[in-house]
Design a protein around this motif. Structure first.
Motif, PDB file in Angstrom:
ATOM      1  N   VAL A  73       0.812  -1.218   0.000  1.00  0.00           N
ATOM      2  CA  VAL A  73       0.000   0.000   0.000  1.00  0.00           C
ATOM      3  C   VAL A  73       0.844   1.267   0.000  1.00  0.00           C
ATOM      4  CG1 VAL A  73      -1.828   1.239   1.207  1.00  0.00           C
ATOM      5  CG2 VAL A  73      -1.846  -1.243   1.175  1.00  0.00           C
ATOM      6  N   PHE A  74       1.834   1.347   0.878  1.00  0.00           N
ATOM      7  CA  PHE A  74       2.616   2.572   0.997  1.00  0.00           C
ATOM      8  C   PHE A  74       3.314   2.984  -0.300  1.00  0.00           C
ATOM      9  CE2 PHE A  74       3.195   1.917   5.862  1.00  0.00           C
ATOM     10  CZ  PHE A  74       1.877   2.274   6.060  1.00  0.00           C
ATOM     11  N   PRO A  75       3.867   2.043  -1.082  1.00  0.00           N
ATOM     12  CA  PRO A  75       4.500   2.484  -2.330  1.00  0.00           C
ATOM     13  C   PRO A  75       3.528   3.150  -3.312  1.00  0.00           C
ATOM     14  CG  PRO A  75       5.212   0.269  -1.786  1.00  0.00           C
ATOM     15  CD  PRO A  75       4.098   0.614  -0.834  1.00  0.00           C
ATOM     16  N   ILE A  76       2.263   2.814  -3.237  1.00  0.00           N
ATOM     17  CA  ILE A  76       1.296   3.342  -4.199  1.00  0.00           C
ATOM     18  C   ILE A  76       0.590   4.580  -3.656  1.00  0.00           C
ATOM     19  CG2 ILE A  76      -0.788   2.789  -5.516  1.00  0.00           C
ATOM     20  CD1 ILE A  76       0.198  -0.165  -5.353  1.00  0.00           C
ATOM     21  N   ILE A  77       0.050   4.511  -2.437  1.00  0.00           N
ATOM     22  CA  ILE A  77      -0.738   5.636  -1.922  1.00  0.00           C
ATOM     23  C   ILE A  77      -0.181   6.215  -0.627  1.00  0.00           C
ATOM     24  CG2 ILE A  77      -2.872   4.859  -3.004  1.00  0.00           C
ATOM     25  CD1 ILE A  77      -3.776   3.817  -0.271  1.00  0.00           C
ATOM     26  N   GLY A  78       0.964   5.746  -0.176  1.00  0.00           N
ATOM     27  CA  GLY A  78       1.509   6.195   1.105  1.00  0.00           C
ATOM     28  C   GLY A  78       1.791   7.680   1.166  1.00  0.00           C
ATOM     29  N   GLY A  79       2.260   8.274   0.083  1.00  0.00           N
ATOM     30  CA  GLY A  79       2.601   9.687   0.072  1.00  0.00           C
ATOM     31  C   GLY A  79       1.436  10.606  -0.227  1.00  0.00           C
ATOM     32  N   MET A  80       0.310  10.047  -0.604  1.00  0.00           N
ATOM     33  CA  MET A  80      -0.850  10.868  -0.946  1.00  0.00           C
ATOM     34  C   MET A  80      -1.559  11.348   0.313  1.00  0.00           C
ATOM     35  SD  MET A  80      -2.526   8.684  -4.056  1.00  0.00           S
ATOM     36  CE  MET A  80      -3.774   9.903  -4.375  1.00  0.00           C
ATOM     37  N   ILE A  82      -4.631  11.812   2.613  1.00  0.00           N
ATOM     38  CA  ILE A  82      -5.725  10.866   2.800  1.00  0.00           C
ATOM     39  C   ILE A  82      -7.018  11.365   2.166  1.00  0.00           C
ATOM     40  CG2 ILE A  82      -6.561  11.656   5.041  1.00  0.00           C
ATOM     41  CD1 ILE A  82      -6.328   8.409   5.609  1.00  0.00           C
ATOM     42  N   LYS A  83      -7.166  12.673   2.043  1.00  0.00           N
ATOM     43  CA  LYS A  83      -8.361  13.232   1.415  1.00  0.00           C
ATOM     44  C   LYS A  83      -8.343  13.085  -0.107  1.00  0.00           C
ATOM     45  CE  LYS A  83      -9.496  16.549   4.997  1.00  0.00           C
ATOM     46  NZ  LYS A  83      -9.763  17.937   5.330  1.00  0.00           N
ATOM     47  N   GLU A  84      -7.166  12.893  -0.689  1.00  0.00           N
ATOM     48  CA  GLU A  84      -7.041  12.755  -2.143  1.00  0.00           C
ATOM     49  C   GLU A  84      -7.304  11.328  -2.626  1.00  0.00           C
ATOM     50  OE1 GLU A  84      -3.070  13.955  -3.015  1.00  0.00           O
ATOM     51  OE2 GLU A  84      -3.481  16.080  -2.715  1.00  0.00           O
ATOM     52  N   ILE A  85      -7.294  10.379  -1.725  1.00  0.00           N
ATOM     53  CA  ILE A  85      -7.440   8.976  -2.112  1.00  0.00           C
ATOM     54  C   ILE A  85      -8.906   8.693  -2.426  1.00  0.00           C
ATOM     55  CG2 ILE A  85      -7.123   6.585  -1.386  1.00  0.00           C
ATOM     56  CD1 ILE A  85      -4.862   7.631   0.444  1.00  0.00           C
ATOM     57  N   THR A  86      -9.125   8.112  -3.594  1.00  0.00           N
ATOM     58  CA  THR A  86     -10.470   7.755  -4.034  1.00  0.00           C
ATOM     59  C   THR A  86     -10.574   6.238  -4.128  1.00  0.00           C
ATOM     60  OG1 THR A  86      -9.812   7.872  -6.363  1.00  0.00           O
ATOM     61  CG2 THR A  86     -10.695   9.905  -5.358  1.00  0.00           C
ATOM     62  N   PRO A  87     -11.781   5.698  -4.197  1.00  0.00           N
ATOM     63  CA  PRO A  87     -11.919   4.245  -4.311  1.00  0.00           C
ATOM     64  C   PRO A  87     -11.133   3.640  -5.480  1.00  0.00           C
ATOM     65  CG  PRO A  87     -14.018   5.178  -3.715  1.00  0.00           C
ATOM     66  CD  PRO A  87     -13.095   6.339  -3.986  1.00  0.00           C
ATOM     67  N   PRO A  88     -11.123   4.237  -6.685  1.00  0.00           N
ATOM     68  CA  PRO A  88     -10.335   3.630  -7.764  1.00  0.00           C
ATOM     69  C   PRO A  88      -8.838   3.582  -7.474  1.00  0.00           C
ATOM     70  CG  PRO A  88     -11.927   5.169  -8.682  1.00  0.00           C
ATOM     71  CD  PRO A  88     -11.957   5.339  -7.192  1.00  0.00           C
ATOM     72  N   ILE A  89      -8.324   4.575  -6.765  1.00  0.00           N
ATOM     73  CA  ILE A  89      -6.899   4.566  -6.435  1.00  0.00           C
ATOM     74  C   ILE A  89      -6.590   3.440  -5.459  1.00  0.00           C
ATOM     75  CG2 ILE A  89      -5.072   5.880  -5.294  1.00  0.00           C
ATOM     76  CD1 ILE A  89      -6.394   8.437  -6.422  1.00  0.00           C
ATOM     77  N   LEU A  90      -7.419   3.283  -4.444  1.00  0.00           N
ATOM     78  CA  LEU A  90      -7.231   2.191  -3.488  1.00  0.00           C
ATOM     79  C   LEU A  90      -7.426   0.840  -4.168  1.00  0.00           C
ATOM     80  CD1 LEU A  90      -6.675   1.228  -0.621  1.00  0.00           C
ATOM     81  CD2 LEU A  90      -9.094   1.550  -0.116  1.00  0.00           C
ATOM     82  N   LEU A  91      -8.390   0.774  -5.071  1.00  0.00           N
ATOM     83  CA  LEU A  91      -8.641  -0.477  -5.785  1.00  0.00           C
ATOM     84  C   LEU A  91      -7.440  -0.870  -6.636  1.00  0.00           C
ATOM     85  CD1 LEU A  91     -10.639  -2.738  -6.431  1.00  0.00           C
ATOM     86  CD2 LEU A  91     -11.509  -1.322  -8.298  1.00  0.00           C
ATOM     87  N   GLU A  92      -6.747   0.108  -7.189  1.00  0.00           N
ATOM     88  CA  GLU A  92      -5.541  -0.191  -7.975  1.00  0.00           C
ATOM     89  C   GLU A  92      -4.500  -0.898  -7.118  1.00  0.00           C
ATOM     90  OE1 GLU A  92      -1.804   2.177  -9.981  1.00  0.00           O
ATOM     91  OE2 GLU A  92      -3.692   3.241  -9.758  1.00  0.00           O
ATOM     92  N   ALA A 137     -15.854  -5.488  -4.755  1.00  0.00           N
ATOM     93  CA  ALA A 137     -14.950  -5.228  -5.870  1.00  0.00           C
ATOM     94  C   ALA A 137     -13.900  -6.324  -6.027  1.00  0.00           C
ATOM     95  CB  ALA A 137     -14.267  -3.877  -5.706  1.00  0.00           C
ATOM     96  N   LEU A 138     -13.584  -6.995  -4.955  1.00  0.00           N
ATOM     97  CA  LEU A 138     -12.604  -8.078  -5.005  1.00  0.00           C
ATOM     98  C   LEU A 138     -13.332  -9.415  -5.106  1.00  0.00           C
ATOM     99  CD1 LEU A 138     -10.190  -6.904  -2.170  1.00  0.00           C
ATOM    100  CD2 LEU A 138      -9.817  -6.736  -4.624  1.00  0.00           C
ATOM    101  N   PRO A 139     -12.752 -10.361  -5.823  1.00  0.00           N
ATOM    102  CA  PRO A 139     -13.396 -11.670  -5.899  1.00  0.00           C
ATOM    103  C   PRO A 139     -13.361 -12.352  -4.536  1.00  0.00           C
ATOM    104  CG  PRO A 139     -11.232 -11.760  -6.910  1.00  0.00           C
ATOM    105  CD  PRO A 139     -11.497 -10.318  -6.583  1.00  0.00           C
ATOM    106  N   PRO A 140     -14.357 -13.171  -4.243  1.00  0.00           N
ATOM    107  CA  PRO A 140     -14.359 -13.858  -2.944  1.00  0.00           C
ATOM    108  C   PRO A 140     -13.221 -14.869  -2.861  1.00  0.00           C
ATOM    109  CG  PRO A 140     -16.142 -14.653  -4.314  1.00  0.00           C
ATOM    110  CD  PRO A 140     -15.513 -13.516  -5.054  1.00  0.00           C
ATOM    111  N   THR A 141     -12.787 -15.127  -1.649  1.00  0.00           N
ATOM    112  CA  THR A 141     -11.730 -16.117  -1.465  1.00  0.00           C
ATOM    113  C   THR A 141     -12.314 -17.509  -1.649  1.00  0.00           C
ATOM    114  OG1 THR A 141     -12.148 -16.149   0.903  1.00  0.00           O
ATOM    115  CG2 THR A 141     -10.424 -14.678   0.136  1.00  0.00           C
ATOM    116  N   LYS A 142     -11.494 -18.397  -2.135  1.00  0.00           N
ATOM    117  CA  LYS A 142     -11.939 -19.776  -2.331  1.00  0.00           C
ATOM    118  C   LYS A 142     -11.780 -20.522  -1.014  1.00  0.00           C
ATOM    119  CE  LYS A 142     -10.738 -19.897  -7.195  1.00  0.00           C
ATOM    120  NZ  LYS A 142      -9.899 -20.499  -8.231  1.00  0.00           N
ATOM    121  N   SER A 143     -12.855 -21.136  -0.572  1.00  0.00           N
ATOM    122  CA  SER A 143     -12.782 -21.878   0.679  1.00  0.00           C
ATOM    123  C   SER A 143     -12.233 -23.269   0.407  1.00  0.00           C
ATOM    124  CB  SER A 143     -14.163 -21.971   1.324  1.00  0.00           C
ATOM    125  OG  SER A 143     -15.041 -22.642   0.463  1.00  0.00           O
TER     126      SER A 143
END
Length: 161
Positions: A73-80, A82-92, A137-143
């Protein structure tokens, strides 16, 4: 700073003064904005949240939580901010985890990010939890199926043991 740069800055300051703008106040405002962005970055808030929680967790769990945040997480959104982070950015960020086949880890990281966002809301640095918007948004885990005792006599023996 070169003489040319100093002269250019002096001219810019003169232009601001001519427009009725205080150059010192502008400089302080820019400095304050940079500091606010640094203190409200996702990584700073996440580490603050982690330090509040670490004493209530087992050491192995806390190591896994911070390692996943640092690695994924930190390499992608760590420096942003927190108000700038949107769902698509977190989803990436979560999709990168999912791409390597660690779907369960992606779900856990999403959950931890949600905790960070809720902590930021509680401390007045964020207005909403964008991780909550990623439900489904994420696929379910396989049991996986595990071995079980199905004979009544064997269950009795297990209980006696």
């Amino acid at each position: 700073m070169s003489i040319k740069d100093a002269r250019q800055r002096r001219e810019e300051a003169k232009e601001m003064l001519a427009k009725g703008i205080d150059p010192g106040a502008v400089k302080q405002a820019v400095k304050a904005a940079v500091k606010a962005k640094e203190t409200n970055s996702f990584e700073v808030i996440a580490r603050e949240w982690f330090n509040k929680q670490v004493n209530t967790w087992k050491p192995t769990h806390s190591e896994k939580v911070i390692a996943a945040l640092e690695k994924d997480v930190f390499p992608i959104i760590g420096g942003m901010s927190i108000k700038e982070i949107t769902p698509p950015i977190l989803l990436e960020a979560l999709r990168r985890i999912e791409a390597r086949g660690a779907i369960d880890t992606a779900h856990r990281v999403k959950q931890n990010c949600g905790c960070v966002f809720r902590y930021a809301i509680a401390t007045g640095r964020a207005e909403r939890d964008v991780a909550a918007d990623l439900k489904g948004a994420l696929p379910p885990t396989k049991s996986k199926h595990f071995a079980a005792i199905t004979e009544p006599k064997a269950i009795g023996q297990l209980l006696r043991d």
